[in-house]
Design a protein around this motif. Structure first.
Motif, mmCIF file in Angstrom:
data_model
loop_
_atom_site.group_PDB
_atom_site.id
_atom_site.type_symbol
_atom_site.label_atom_id
_atom_site.label_comp_id
_atom_site.label_asym_id
_atom_site.label_seq_id
_atom_site.Cartn_x
_atom_site.Cartn_y
_atom_site.Cartn_z
ATOM 1 N N CYS A 68 -1.138 2.633 -8.155
ATOM 2 C CA CYS A 68 0.002 3.321 -8.158
ATOM 3 C C CYS A 68 -0.208 4.428 -9.209
ATOM 4 C CB CYS A 68 1.091 2.427 -8.463
ATOM 5 S SG CYS A 68 2.745 3.243 -9.253
ATOM 6 N N ARG A 70 1.978 6.022 -10.821
ATOM 7 C CA ARG A 70 3.006 6.096 -11.893
ATOM 8 C C ARG A 70 2.494 5.002 -12.891
ATOM 9 N NH1 ARG A 70 8.122 4.383 -9.591
ATOM 10 N NH2 ARG A 70 8.189 6.330 -8.298
ATOM 11 N N HIS A 127 4.805 2.702 -6.313
ATOM 12 C CA HIS A 127 5.621 1.476 -5.851
ATOM 13 C C HIS A 127 7.266 2.072 -5.547
ATOM 14 C CE1 HIS A 127 2.574 -0.750 -8.549
ATOM 15 N NE2 HIS A 127 2.955 -1.545 -7.448
ATOM 16 N N CYS A 132 7.706 -0.757 -10.509
ATOM 17 C CA CYS A 132 6.460 -0.472 -11.327
ATOM 18 C C CYS A 132 6.109 -1.375 -12.274
ATOM 19 C CB CYS A 132 6.436 0.846 -11.902
ATOM 20 S SG CYS A 132 5.936 2.122 -10.833
HETATM 21 ZN ZN LIG Z 1 3.828 1.577 -10.147
#
Ligand SMILES: [Zn+2]
Length: 170
Positions: A68, A70, A127, A132
């Motif tokens: 991911c 983030r 996500h 997350c």
């Molecule tokens: Zn994430």
């Protein structure tokens, strides 16, 4: 080493022939410099001979595991696509066709399938909102906050420096 994704060209006739494969964690793990860490993707291939060419139509459906953007934790990403390629034996004369040697008895679908899956991954992937990894997000936020303060301290306005000098001299 013989690939599990090789098909015998002599088996392909004007009658469409189906093959099915499953791309698993091991398939993705052995690819170098790949952002795909694992997954499970079902593949259906239909091969057919058309004049002097072999046509491969394929559908992929499943999920892959990527990082991911983030929170930097692994996330599942659904992949679903269909595509086709034309394979010919002989000299390269057409960019849209994959040319192989006239003495080749097989065609290996491994890279074609891998690339079809890899192309499904958007440049940025996260996500869903709220999914997350919270611990990771806290660490990452703490990290970028520190960086920001450092940057701020570095960029001191030269006019303030001058003012400080003046004040110090008095
Ligand atoms: Zn994430």
């Amino acid at each position: 080493m013989k690939s599990a994704f090789e098909v015998f060209l002599k088996d392909i006739t004007t009658d469409p022939k189906q093959y099915s494969f499953v791309l698993t964690d091991g398939f993705f793990a052995e690819k170098e410099n790949s952002e795909i860490q694992g997954g499970n993707v079902e593949v259906l291939v239909v091969a057919q001979k058309k004049a002097e060419a072999f046509e491969f139509y394929f559908e992929i459906d499943g999920f892959v595991q990527v990082v991911c953007d983030r929170c930097l934790e692994t996330m599942d990403l659904l992949v679903s696509a269909s595509d086709s390629i034309i394979v010919k034996q002989g000299e390269q004369t057409d960019e849209d066709v994959v040319f192989i040697s006239p003495i080749d008895e097989t065609f290996d679908l491994e890279w074609v399938l891998y690339e079809t899956v890899a192309l499904q991954i958007p440049i940025q992937h996260f996500h869903k909102e709220g999914e997350c990894d919270e611990e990771m997000m806290k660490k990452l936020n703490a990290c970028s906050a520190t960086k920001f303060t450092e940057e701020e301290n570095k960029t001191t306005d030269p006019r303030w420096e001058k003012l400080k000098d003046i004040l110090n001299n008095n």
